[in-house]
Design an enzyme around this catalytic site. Structure first.
Site, mmCIF file in Angstrom:
data_model
loop_
_atom_site.group_PDB
_atom_site.id
_atom_site.type_symbol
_atom_site.label_atom_id
_atom_site.label_comp_id
_atom_site.label_asym_id
_atom_site.label_seq_id
_atom_site.Cartn_x
_atom_site.Cartn_y
_atom_site.Cartn_z
ATOM 1 N N SER A 82 0.469 -6.830 10.773
ATOM 2 C CA SER A 82 1.126 -7.751 9.854
ATOM 3 C C SER A 82 2.318 -8.424 10.526
ATOM 4 O O SER A 82 3.132 -7.777 11.184
ATOM 5 C CB SER A 82 1.598 -6.988 8.612
ATOM 6 O OG SER A 82 2.233 -7.841 7.704
ATOM 7 N N LYS A 93 -1.899 -13.360 12.742
ATOM 8 C CA LYS A 93 -3.361 -13.234 12.734
ATOM 9 C C LYS A 93 -4.010 -14.274 11.826
ATOM 10 O O LYS A 93 -4.973 -14.947 12.221
ATOM 11 C CB LYS A 93 -3.716 -11.814 12.289
ATOM 12 C CG LYS A 93 -5.188 -11.475 12.241
ATOM 13 C CD LYS A 93 -5.390 -9.962 12.294
ATOM 14 C CE LYS A 93 -4.569 -9.207 11.292
ATOM 15 N NZ LYS A 93 -5.074 -9.304 9.913
ATOM 16 N N THR A 94 -3.508 -14.410 10.615
ATOM 17 C CA THR A 94 -4.080 -15.373 9.666
ATOM 18 C C THR A 94 -3.746 -16.805 10.072
ATOM 19 O O THR A 94 -4.610 -17.685 10.090
ATOM 20 C CB THR A 94 -3.568 -15.092 8.245
ATOM 21 O OG1 THR A 94 -4.001 -13.788 7.839
ATOM 22 C CG2 THR A 94 -4.102 -16.116 7.260
ATOM 23 N N HIS A 101 -10.091 -4.844 12.701
ATOM 24 C CA HIS A 101 -9.005 -5.398 11.876
ATOM 25 C C HIS A 101 -8.544 -6.669 12.572
ATOM 26 O O HIS A 101 -7.576 -6.674 13.322
ATOM 27 C CB HIS A 101 -7.871 -4.389 11.747
ATOM 28 C CG HIS A 101 -6.823 -4.793 10.770
ATOM 29 N ND1 HIS A 101 -5.500 -4.429 10.891
ATOM 30 C CD2 HIS A 101 -6.882 -5.538 9.636
ATOM 31 C CE1 HIS A 101 -4.803 -4.925 9.874
ATOM 32 N NE2 HIS A 101 -5.626 -5.609 9.115
ATOM 33 N N LYS A 157 -8.422 -2.422 1.128
ATOM 34 C CA LYS A 157 -8.343 -1.546 2.284
ATOM 35 C C LYS A 157 -9.158 -0.268 2.120
ATOM 36 O O LYS A 157 -9.526 0.363 3.119
ATOM 37 C CB LYS A 157 -6.877 -1.222 2.593
ATOM 38 C CG LYS A 157 -6.108 -2.427 3.134
ATOM 39 C CD LYS A 157 -6.812 -3.076 4.345
ATOM 40 C CE LYS A 157 -5.995 -4.196 4.945
ATOM 41 N NZ LYS A 157 -6.722 -4.909 6.030
ATOM 42 N N ARG A 193 1.968 -12.428 -1.547
ATOM 43 C CA ARG A 193 0.597 -12.684 -1.101
ATOM 44 C C ARG A 193 -0.104 -13.698 -1.998
ATOM 45 O O ARG A 193 0.256 -13.899 -3.155
ATOM 46 C CB ARG A 193 -0.218 -11.392 -1.147
ATOM 47 C CG ARG A 193 0.274 -10.277 -0.236
ATOM 48 C CD ARG A 193 -0.381 -10.336 1.109
ATOM 49 N NE ARG A 193 0.001 -9.222 1.969
ATOM 50 C CZ ARG A 193 -0.586 -8.960 3.129
ATOM 51 N NH1 ARG A 193 -1.586 -9.722 3.541
ATOM 52 N NH2 ARG A 193 -0.169 -7.951 3.869
ATOM 53 N N ARG A 205 0.827 -1.196 0.000
ATOM 54 C CA ARG A 205 0.000 0.000 0.000
ATOM 55 C C ARG A 205 0.869 1.257 0.000
ATOM 56 O O ARG A 205 2.037 1.232 0.367
ATOM 57 C CB ARG A 205 -0.911 0.017 1.234
ATOM 58 C CG ARG A 205 -1.991 -1.047 1.223
ATOM 59 C CD ARG A 205 -2.829 -0.978 2.487
ATOM 60 N NE ARG A 205 -2.039 -1.231 3.680
ATOM 61 C CZ ARG A 205 -1.595 -0.301 4.501
ATOM 62 N NH1 ARG A 205 -1.856 0.984 4.273
ATOM 63 N NH2 ARG A 205 -0.865 -0.617 5.565
ATOM 64 N N ASP A 244 -9.337 -11.389 8.331
ATOM 65 C CA ASP A 244 -8.764 -10.036 8.382
ATOM 66 C C ASP A 244 -9.713 -8.921 8.825
ATOM 67 O O ASP A 244 -9.286 -8.018 9.521
ATOM 68 C CB ASP A 244 -8.193 -9.683 7.007
ATOM 69 C CG ASP A 244 -7.251 -8.494 7.053
ATOM 70 O OD1 ASP A 244 -6.443 -8.418 8.000
ATOM 71 O OD2 ASP A 244 -7.317 -7.641 6.168
#
Length: 532
Positions: free
Chosen positions: A239, A243-244, A219, A200, A324, A60, A258
């Protein structure tokens, strides 16, 4: 010329877009893949995946993101965190982008943001690249045929990577621009092929709209116990904190990886897919995510691959460490069919502490939960960014500051109120380092993290004996079945206790200094947590 399914009353001509080439409405995955390959946007990978590279922008561009400053937005936007754009500058940007688009082909996807029909947002995504359309179909939620025929976009996103902004004319910083106009319900994206800007941008919209309805946008990833959506857990984290990975527990049902909302009915996923990091992805530790990289239609982004065998190199970060894969949620074997859960029974805040100070798990009071939520702490380590040679603290409020259009306290108070109303238990989990800082200690063993999380989620951890941490005041278990006791007290994992104490004082001071910006906006019990 136009092709595909669309509500006849909602073609692009009715939105002021005329003179375009062919417009493809709501193509499905095989059609989008075919166009992407024919147009040279990417390569066909194993299993029918699509291998793409995003050029200069491999992540981003937060410094190039703007919110249009209209009178009705003046008092509701967190302007210290959101760059303003003048309405006239936005109008020039819009007009110039429309002129640039003439004669070019575009792909339109009419999609939903939100699994809860009562609180979803109808979003039209207009993309210059076919694979961006494919990505959008994965990340958002797909209407049924009859819903397409009556679809009325509430917000529209126009993404034209070949358009370059003029900073002097358009009031932006560079040729790259992401501009959100809430009054005109329009988002413009130019000069970047990084697809995450689409995802996003929608998240930012929901982060603005939903608090006004009393809904907490989060988030976070989320899962629930098999056959028991009431037993829902959410995982906040920046990140690299897991989390994932940690939410994709094969013994639980994955709601999403997410972005979620927490309404008076429970938890709901904003998305229809996952956007997982692939760097160093392990087929043993993360088999479900690993397998998606060779499944039909998965978008594999910025990974290096063998030109003869099409094998992916999961360890090569020469293009970017931010490699990704985007895929639909059903590609995960234990994914929820509804993307809905109950009120969170457990809230986990993940941090990767590269200072080696925080314990692997700690239980938080509601005031402590708000403190750590507003802090949003993790750490950068050497090699992650140019110039970083020692661990550096990274505080991203609400675990997602770049996507928060409102002031952090709006989300903090919402979270605290819902914790109080529905009785969630909050935990801080450190997936970072122990036995010393990054470069000296070791990464927290993921198998121990999984055991601690399992004990927290099944309730057995509540029966443990807890001590009060002398640095942060939260409760830390002293004994947990099948977890080495020494790991639970990070001070004892260091060879020199004095070195740990000095490092702990340093980190506490960093927390306290960062939290000063919220002092005037929080209650006394949260202020009391500030140490140092």
């Amino acid at each position: 010329m136009s092709t595909g399914r669309v509500n006849p009353a909602q073609r692009l001509e009715d939105q002021g877009l005329s003179g375009l080439g062919t417009v493809y409405y709501n193509l499905i995955e095989p059609q989008l893949i075919e166009h992407a390959i024919k147009r040279g946007e990417g390569h066909l990978g194993k299993g029918g995946s699509v291998l793409v590279a995003t050029g200069v922008h491999t992540g981003r561009s937060p410094q190039d993101k703007f919110v249009v400053r209209t009178p009705d937005m003046e008092d509701t936007i967190w302007w210290e965190n959101n760059k303003p754009m003048d309405p006239d500058a936005f109008d020039r940007l819009h007009a110039d982008m429309l002129a640039h688009m003439k004669g070019k082909d575009f792909f339109v996807q009419d999609l939903f943001a939100g699994a809860d029909p009562a609180n979803r947002l109808d979003v039209r995504v207009i993309t210059e690249l076919a694979w961006h359309g494919l990505f959008s179909r994965h990340m958002l939620r797909r209407p049924a045929t009859e819903e397409i025929e009556s679809f009325q976009p509430e917000f529209t996103i126009i993404n034209s990577p070949s358009f370059k902004a003029d900073p002097a004319r358009h009031g932006c910083r560079t040729e790259t621009v992401v501009a959100l106009n809430f009054a005109k319900r329009l988002i413009l994206i130019g000069d970047t092929e990084y697809a995450g800007e689409i995802k996003k941008s929608v998240f930012t919209l929901l982060n603005y709209i939903l608090p006004g309805k009393g809904i907490m946008p989060m988030h976070c990833s989320a899962n629930h116990a098999p056959g028991n959506p009431v037993d829902t857990a959410v995982f906040f984290g920046l990140s690299g904190t897991g989390k994932t990975t940690l939410s994709a527990d094969p013994t639980r049902v994955l709601i999403g990886d997410d972005e979620h909302g927490w309404s008076d009915k429970g938890t709901f996923n904003f998305e229809g897919g996952c956007y997982a990091k692939t760097i160093n992805l392990s087929p043993i530790a993360e088999p479900d995510i690993y397998n998606t990289t060779t499944m039909f239609g998965s978008v594999v982004e910025n990974m290096v691959w063998d030109k003869d065998t099409l094998d992916l190199d999961f360890d090569d970060d020469s293009l970017t460490p931010n490699t990704r894969v985007a895929y639909p949620l059903p590609y995960i074997s234990n994914a929820s069919e509804t993307s809905l859960g109950g009120h969170p029974k457990n809230i986990i805040m993940l941090t990767a502490d590269a200072f080696g100070v925080l314990p692997p798990i700690a239980r938080l009071t509601p005031a402590q939960a708000m403190y750590h939520f507003l802090s949003g702490f993790t750490a950068k380590v050497a090699g992650t960014e140019k110039g970083v040679v020692h661990p550096e603290p990274s505080f991203s409020t609400c675990f997602g500051a770049p996507f928060m259009p409102r002031r952090p306290e709006v989300y903090g108070h919402l979270l605290r109120d819902k914790i109080a109303k529905y009785g969630a238990t909050c935990w801080l989990v450190n997936t970072g380092w122990t036995g010393g800082p990054y470069g000296e200690g070791e990464r927290m063993p993921i198998k121990e993290t999984r055991r601690l999380l399992a004990a927290a989620l099944d309730g057995s951890l509540h029966d443990s004996e807890f001590r009060t941490d002398e640095n942060f005041g939260f409760e830390v278990p002293t004994h947990v079945h099948d977890v080495p006791t020494v790991l639970l007290d990070p001070r004892h994992t260091w060879n020199h206790h004095d070195a740990y104490d000095a490092q702990a004082r340093k980190l506490v001071g960093m927390f306290a200094e960062n939290f000063k910006q919220y002092e005037a906006h929080v209650d006394d019990d949260v202020k009391a947590i500030m140490l140092g």
